[in-house]
Scaffold this motif. Structure first.
Motif, PDB file in Angstrom:
ATOM      1  N   SER A   5       2.285  -0.645 -22.724  1.00 54.48           N
ATOM      2  CA  SER A   5       2.318  -2.096 -22.784  1.00 54.48           C
ATOM      3  C   SER A   5       3.574  -2.494 -23.547  1.00 54.48           C
ATOM      4  CB  SER A   5       1.081  -2.603 -23.519  1.00 54.48           C
ATOM      5  OG  SER A   5       1.106  -3.996 -23.603  1.00 54.48           O
ATOM      6  N   PHE A  19      -6.143   4.630 -20.276  1.00 52.90           N
ATOM      7  CA  PHE A  19      -7.301   3.980 -20.917  1.00 52.90           C
ATOM      8  C   PHE A  19      -8.570   4.481 -20.232  1.00 52.90           C
ATOM      9  CE2 PHE A  19     -10.156   0.462 -21.928  1.00 52.90           C
ATOM     10  CZ  PHE A  19      -9.701  -0.026 -23.149  1.00 52.90           C
ATOM     11  N   TYR A  24     -14.930   2.986 -22.606  1.00 55.22           N
ATOM     12  CA  TYR A  24     -14.854   1.668 -23.244  1.00 55.22           C
ATOM     13  C   TYR A  24     -16.057   0.798 -22.850  1.00 55.22           C
ATOM     14  CZ  TYR A  24     -12.816  -2.746 -24.834  1.00 55.22           C
ATOM     15  OH  TYR A  24     -12.603  -3.948 -25.481  1.00 55.22           O
ATOM     16  N   TYR A  29     -20.164  -2.339 -24.108  1.00 56.37           N
ATOM     17  CA  TYR A  29     -20.975  -3.313 -23.371  1.00 56.37           C
ATOM     18  C   TYR A  29     -22.247  -2.763 -22.727  1.00 56.37           C
ATOM     19  CZ  TYR A  29     -16.793  -5.972 -24.197  1.00 56.37           C
ATOM     20  OH  TYR A  29     -15.742  -6.597 -24.819  1.00 56.37           O
ATOM     21  N   VAL A  62      -7.273 -12.966 -19.219  1.00 51.34           N
ATOM     22  CA  VAL A  62      -6.125 -12.084 -19.453  1.00 51.34           C
ATOM     23  C   VAL A  62      -6.586 -10.808 -20.158  1.00 51.34           C
ATOM     24  CG1 VAL A  62      -3.876 -11.868 -20.578  1.00 51.34           C
ATOM     25  CG2 VAL A  62      -4.556 -14.051 -19.560  1.00 51.34           C
ATOM     26  N   GLY A  63      -6.182  -9.658 -19.613  1.00 53.17           N
ATOM     27  CA  GLY A  63      -6.553  -8.368 -20.207  1.00 53.17           C
ATOM     28  C   GLY A  63      -8.045  -8.118 -20.106  1.00 53.17           C
ATOM     29  N   SER A  64      -8.591  -8.272 -18.915  1.00 54.97           N
ATOM     30  CA  SER A  64     -10.054  -8.212 -18.717  1.00 54.97           C
ATOM     31  C   SER A  64     -10.648  -6.878 -19.131  1.00 54.97           C
ATOM     32  CB  SER A  64     -10.394  -8.469 -17.240  1.00 54.97           C
ATOM     33  OG  SER A  64      -9.812  -9.661 -16.809  1.00 54.97           O
ATOM     34  N   GLY A  65      -9.882  -5.801 -18.963  1.00 52.79           N
ATOM     35  CA  GLY A  65     -10.440  -4.495 -19.300  1.00 52.79           C
ATOM     36  C   GLY A  65     -11.696  -4.238 -18.495  1.00 52.79           C
ATOM     37  N   TYR A  86      -3.176  -5.279 -17.254  1.00 49.09           N
ATOM     38  CA  TYR A  86      -1.960  -4.473 -17.314  1.00 49.09           C
ATOM     39  C   TYR A  86      -2.203  -3.002 -16.977  1.00 49.09           C
ATOM     40  CZ  TYR A  86       2.453  -2.801 -19.224  1.00 49.09           C
ATOM     41  OH  TYR A  86       3.677  -2.233 -19.372  1.00 49.09           O
ATOM     42  N   SER A  87      -3.382  -2.505 -17.336  1.00 48.69           N
ATOM     43  CA  SER A  87      -3.687  -1.082 -17.178  1.00 48.69           C
ATOM     44  C   SER A  87      -4.177  -0.785 -15.761  1.00 48.69           C
ATOM     45  CB  SER A  87      -4.770  -0.697 -18.197  1.00 48.69           C
ATOM     46  OG  SER A  87      -5.535   0.387 -17.737  1.00 48.69           O
ATOM     47  N   ASN A  90      -7.863   0.197 -15.759  1.00 49.18           N
ATOM     48  CA  ASN A  90      -8.803  -0.925 -15.839  1.00 49.18           C
ATOM     49  C   ASN A  90      -8.797  -1.762 -14.561  1.00 49.18           C
ATOM     50  OD1 ASN A  90      -9.791  -0.255 -18.333  1.00 49.18           O
ATOM     51  ND2 ASN A  90      -8.342  -1.530 -19.469  1.00 49.18           N
ATOM     52  N   GLY A 137      -0.597  -7.527 -14.164  1.00 47.27           N
ATOM     53  CA  GLY A 137       0.334  -8.376 -14.913  1.00 47.27           C
ATOM     54  C   GLY A 137       0.234  -8.129 -16.397  1.00 47.27           C
ATOM     55  N   VAL A 139       0.461  -9.957 -20.304  1.00 49.22           N
ATOM     56  CA  VAL A 139       0.360 -11.226 -21.028  1.00 49.22           C
ATOM     57  C   VAL A 139       1.752 -11.745 -21.413  1.00 49.22           C
ATOM     58  CG1 VAL A 139       0.043 -10.136 -23.314  1.00 49.22           C
ATOM     59  CG2 VAL A 139      -0.860 -12.416 -22.898  1.00 49.22           C
ATOM     60  N   PHE A 140       2.697 -10.812 -21.617  1.00 47.50           N
ATOM     61  CA  PHE A 140       4.032 -11.235 -22.051  1.00 47.50           C
ATOM     62  C   PHE A 140       4.861 -11.830 -20.913  1.00 47.50           C
ATOM     63  CE2 PHE A 140       3.002  -7.643 -24.987  1.00 47.50           C
ATOM     64  CZ  PHE A 140       2.790  -8.428 -26.110  1.00 47.50           C
ATOM     65  N   PHE A 154     -10.173 -10.084 -27.106  1.00 48.43           N
ATOM     66  CA  PHE A 154      -9.799  -8.834 -27.782  1.00 48.43           C
ATOM     67  C   PHE A 154      -8.533  -8.220 -27.179  1.00 48.43           C
ATOM     68  CE2 PHE A 154     -14.551  -9.181 -27.567  1.00 48.43           C
ATOM     69  CZ  PHE A 154     -14.709  -9.712 -28.828  1.00 48.43           C
ATOM     70  N   VAL A 155      -7.552  -9.068 -26.933  1.00 46.81           N
ATOM     71  CA  VAL A 155      -6.296  -8.598 -26.334  1.00 46.81           C
ATOM     72  C   VAL A 155      -5.117  -8.818 -27.289  1.00 46.81           C
ATOM     73  CG1 VAL A 155      -4.674  -8.898 -24.414  1.00 46.81           C
ATOM     74  CG2 VAL A 155      -7.145  -8.915 -23.980  1.00 46.81           C
TER      75      VAL A 155
HETATM   76  C1  LIG Z   1      -9.239  -4.009 -26.431  1.00 47.20           C
HETATM   77  S1  LIG Z   1      -9.099  -4.160 -24.714  1.00 47.20           S
HETATM   78  C2  LIG Z   1     -10.004  -5.669 -24.372  1.00 47.20           C
HETATM   79  C3  LIG Z   1     -10.613  -5.642 -23.006  1.00 47.20           C
HETATM   80  C4  LIG Z   1     -11.552  -6.787 -22.674  1.00 47.20           C
HETATM   81  N1  LIG Z   1     -10.885  -8.052 -22.585  1.00 47.20           N
HETATM   82  C5  LIG Z   1     -12.709  -6.895 -23.629  1.00 47.20           C
HETATM   83  O1  LIG Z   1     -13.064  -8.031 -23.983  1.00 47.20           O
HETATM   84  O2  LIG Z   1     -13.315  -5.914 -23.992  1.00 47.20           O
HETATM   85  C6  LIG Z   1      -7.408  -4.680 -24.499  1.00 47.20           C
HETATM   86  C7  LIG Z   1      -7.089  -4.951 -23.040  1.00 47.20           C
HETATM   87  O3  LIG Z   1      -5.756  -5.463 -22.929  1.00 47.20           O
HETATM   88  C8  LIG Z   1      -5.142  -4.833 -21.823  1.00 47.20           C
HETATM   89  N2  LIG Z   1      -3.681  -4.910 -22.005  1.00 47.20           N
HETATM   90  C9  LIG Z   1      -2.861  -4.044 -22.641  1.00 47.20           C
HETATM   91  N3  LIG Z   1      -1.594  -4.485 -22.614  1.00 47.20           N
HETATM   92  C10 LIG Z   1      -1.612  -5.667 -21.961  1.00 47.20           C
HETATM   93  C11 LIG Z   1      -0.619  -6.589 -21.587  1.00 47.20           C
HETATM   94  N4  LIG Z   1       0.657  -6.412 -21.919  1.00 47.20           N
HETATM   95  N5  LIG Z   1      -1.002  -7.690 -20.888  1.00 47.20           N
HETATM   96  C12 LIG Z   1      -2.293  -7.891 -20.567  1.00 47.20           C
HETATM   97  N6  LIG Z   1      -3.281  -7.042 -20.884  1.00 47.20           N
HETATM   98  C13 LIG Z   1      -2.955  -5.937 -21.564  1.00 47.20           C
HETATM   99  C14 LIG Z   1      -5.690  -3.440 -21.852  1.00 47.20           C
HETATM  100  O4  LIG Z   1      -5.497  -2.746 -20.652  1.00 47.20           O
HETATM  101  C15 LIG Z   1      -7.144  -3.717 -22.154  1.00 47.20           C
HETATM  102  O5  LIG Z   1      -7.848  -4.017 -20.989  1.00 47.20           O
END
Ligand SMILES: C[S@@+](CC[C@H](N)C(=O)[O-])C[C@H]1O[C@@H](n2cnc3c(N)ncnc32)[C@H](O)[C@@H]1O
Length: 262
Positions: A5, A19, A24, A29, A62-65, A86-87, A90, A137, A139-140, A154-155
């Motif tokens: 990232s 990841f 996770y 969950y 954003v960053g749904s994981g 991003y991953s 995921n 995608g 976040v940046f 949690f992103v």
């Molecule tokens: C701690 S996890 C949180 C996942 C989920 N949103 C949750 O609530 O459990 C961080 C998430 O951010 C994603 N991530 C990492 N770098 C990122 C980026 N540059 N842009 C968007 N998402 C990113 C990871 O792949 C991961 O899914």
């Protein structure tokens, strides 16, 4: 797409494509935690109060994981929900889960179902499958002012150990929303980083004061912060709580009037 990232300064922070999505999901969950359930409910209440019956919106998580509950909180209001991740690992998990989600998400829907707007949805899994799309995608690099409703759980604090990255991620999330858009964003408080399987992922230790400072001037005055203590069943070592920020992007972020010139 690189596997790390990229921080705005270009430093690789973690190997996101490795990841362990299954780990996770199981760890976070598989059994719904009370703090997560309260966050789902609080985000739903906030959106209901601010959107007052609006539907057909464009939403983003954003960053749904491997977490679908933020998207579920947006379901009644949105015609489409982008799950920007991003991953690659995921994204694969999301592509498999979104077409017919598992019973893991039922307790979260049970929190939302009694509320207006949610209660009319007979089959949330089917509706989510119809409305949510997985997108690659960062976040940046989010497009500006595209979405009318947003979540990011949690992103911002959990993708780098660099405080500047935390701020940049939060600001870019807000930049992706149209002025006035409601959002819900969740954060681990004082996180020291976290293990997913055998891989360590970095974090920035943030507090409510950090969030207020970062959001000052960017959001309307109705910002609500909700804090949950780890209590007797902490998720893991190395954090002191969870914080939910519900707010609205300011209509004129840098003092401009809407439609005016800077
Ligand atoms: C701690 S996890 C949180 C996942 C989920 N949103 C949750 O609530 O459990 C961080 C998430 O951010 C994603 N991530 C990492 N770098 C990122 C980026 N540059 N842009 C968007 N998402 C990113 C990871 O792949 C991961 O899914």
């Amino acid at each position: 797409m690189p596997t790390s990232s990229p921080a705005p300064d270009g430093d690789p922070a973690a190997d996101w494509d490795r990841f362990d999505s299954a780990f996770y999901l199981r760890h976070n969950y598989a059994e719904a935690r009370k703090d997560d359930l309260r966050f789902a409910s609080a985000a739903g209440d906030f959106f209901l109060a601010r959107l007052r019956g609006r539907t057909g919106l464009r939403g983003v998580d954003v960053g749904s994981g491997t977490n679908l509950y933020p998207a579920l909180t947006m379901l009644p209001f949105c015609a489409e929900i982008a799950l920007v991740e991003y991953s690659a690992a995921n994204r694969r998990w999301l592509e498999a889960e979104v077409p017919g989600y598992s019973p893991v998400w039922d307790p979260f829907w049970a929190e939302l179902r009694p509320k207006d707007g949610y209660r009319e949805i007979a089959d949330p899994a089917r509706l989510l499958a119809a409305r949510a799309r997985v997108e690659s995608g960062s976040v940046f690099e989010l497009p500006r002012e595209r979405w009318e409703l947003g979540t990011m759980f949690f992103v911002a604090e959990s993708i780098s150990a660099d405080e500047a990255d935390f701020r940049a991620a939060l600001l870019r999330f807000l930049a992706g929303l149209v002025p006035g858009a409601p959002f819900a964003a969740a954060f681990m408080e004082n996180s020291q980083g976290y293990l997913v399987g055998d891989l360590f992922f970095p974090a920035v230790p943030v507090t409510e004061a950090d969030l207020r400072a970062c959001l000052a001037g960017l959001v309307e005055d109705d910002l609500v912060l909700t804090r949950e203590s780890p209590g007797e069943a902490p998720l893991r070592q190395g954090y002191t709580g969870m914080i939910l920020a519900c707010g609205r992007k300011r209509e004129a972020p840098d003092g401009r009037r809407p439609g005016g010139r800077s």
